[in-house]
Design a protein around this motif. Structure first.
Motif, mmCIF file in Angstrom:
data_model
loop_
_atom_site.group_PDB
_atom_site.id
_atom_site.type_symbol
_atom_site.label_atom_id
_atom_site.label_comp_id
_atom_site.label_asym_id
_atom_site.label_seq_id
_atom_site.Cartn_x
_atom_site.Cartn_y
_atom_site.Cartn_z
ATOM 1 N N ASN A 1 -16.234 85.293 73.421
ATOM 2 C CA ASN A 1 -15.676 84.621 72.247
ATOM 3 C C ASN A 1 -14.232 84.204 72.500
ATOM 4 O O ASN A 1 -13.292 84.733 71.897
ATOM 5 N N THR B 1 -17.993 91.926 75.794
ATOM 6 C CA THR B 1 -18.086 91.160 74.559
ATOM 7 C C THR B 1 -18.669 91.990 73.427
ATOM 8 O O THR B 1 -19.362 92.983 73.662
ATOM 9 N N ASP C 1 -28.104 86.837 74.228
ATOM 10 C CA ASP C 1 -26.819 86.592 74.878
ATOM 11 C C ASP C 1 -26.742 87.316 76.218
ATOM 12 O O ASP C 1 -26.219 86.783 77.201
ATOM 13 N N ARG D 1 -20.796 90.584 71.484
ATOM 14 C CA ARG D 1 -22.101 89.958 71.267
ATOM 15 C C ARG D 1 -23.166 90.792 71.981
ATOM 16 O O ARG D 1 -23.277 90.758 73.202
ATOM 17 N N THR E 1 -20.987 95.754 76.305
ATOM 18 C CA THR E 1 -20.752 95.385 74.914
ATOM 19 C C THR E 1 -19.645 96.243 74.292
ATOM 20 O O THR E 1 -19.457 97.396 74.654
#
Length: 222
Positions: free
Chosen positions: A54, A80, A87, A82, A101
């Motif tokens: 992001n 991330t 993803d 996400r 993550t």
């Protein structure tokens, strides 16, 4: 001393990563947006990139695609928030070496960083631009592949799997070796991901070019 580029737009997280990694002996450069990350990654020699998805200006997927599209082989760990499986699959398909993550434990990230750098040290990438095996041609800079002079389209993981097999022509590669060199992290022991991707390659290359050696693994037959 290994050089790490951190692409992270959240100042608190970037500072936390920079402080922790510096304390463990790494040289750190921080990029706060995707365009800056891409420019720094292409213009400097880094040993590893920690990449948020992001990012402003260009998101992490765009940065990843452009780096791999231009033949940049720096190991990339996506970090991330996400956490959707779509993803994760997309990131690995586009050429990331690992996917972590948020929220995350620094000790785990550090272990993954060290493992990836150790892997690079033990398995240095050769400097050839083009690999050939029989009528198969693989251009490592443009990320293009040909069979009998006809271009074929490969996903990032298909490309990495074929590259690994082409670097060891006629050598039997076990599933465990292929998992380590292409996916770079532990899968469920029951995973059939290698078999699935070998199947994909066979459809694109021709079924007789990758041989199954029963109980041992796979071998490329130029």
């Amino acid at each position: 001393m290994s050089r790490i580029l951190i692409a992270e737009d959240e100042p608190r997280i970037a500072a936390f990563l920079e402080k922790g990694l510096k304390a463990n002996g790494f040289t750190i450069t921080v990029a706060n947006d995707g365009s800056d990350a891409l420019e720094k990654a292409l213009g400097n020699q880094f040993d590893l990139l920690i990449l948020d998805l992001n990012l402003p200006h260009q998101d992490g997927f765009q940065v990843l695609k452009q780096l791999r599209g231009q033949g940049e082989q720096v190991p990339i760990i996506i970090l991330t928030a996400r956490d959707d499986i779509e993803d994760k699959v997309a990131g690995l398909e586009e050429g990331a070496d690992d996917y972590v993550t948020k929220p995350f434990r620094f000790a785990e990230l550090l272990a993954r960083v060290r493992a990836r750098l150790r892997h690079q040290t033990l398995s240095p990438v050769k400097e050839e631009r083009v690999l050939t095996a029989g009528d198969i041609l693989l251009d490592l800079y443009t990320r293009q592949a040909q069979v009998a002079d006809c271009p074929i389209k490969l996903s990032a993981k298909e490309f990495q799997l074929l590259e690994t097999l082409m670097r060891h022509p006629e050598q039997v590669m076990s599933r465990e070796q292929l998992l380590d060199r292409v996916w770079g992290y532990d899968y469920d022991p029951g995973s059939n991901i290698v078999d699935v991707y070998v199947g994909y390659l066979r459809k694109k290359l021709g079924g007789d070019r990758i041989e199954t050696v029963r109980g041992m693994g796979y071998r490329l037959c130029p």
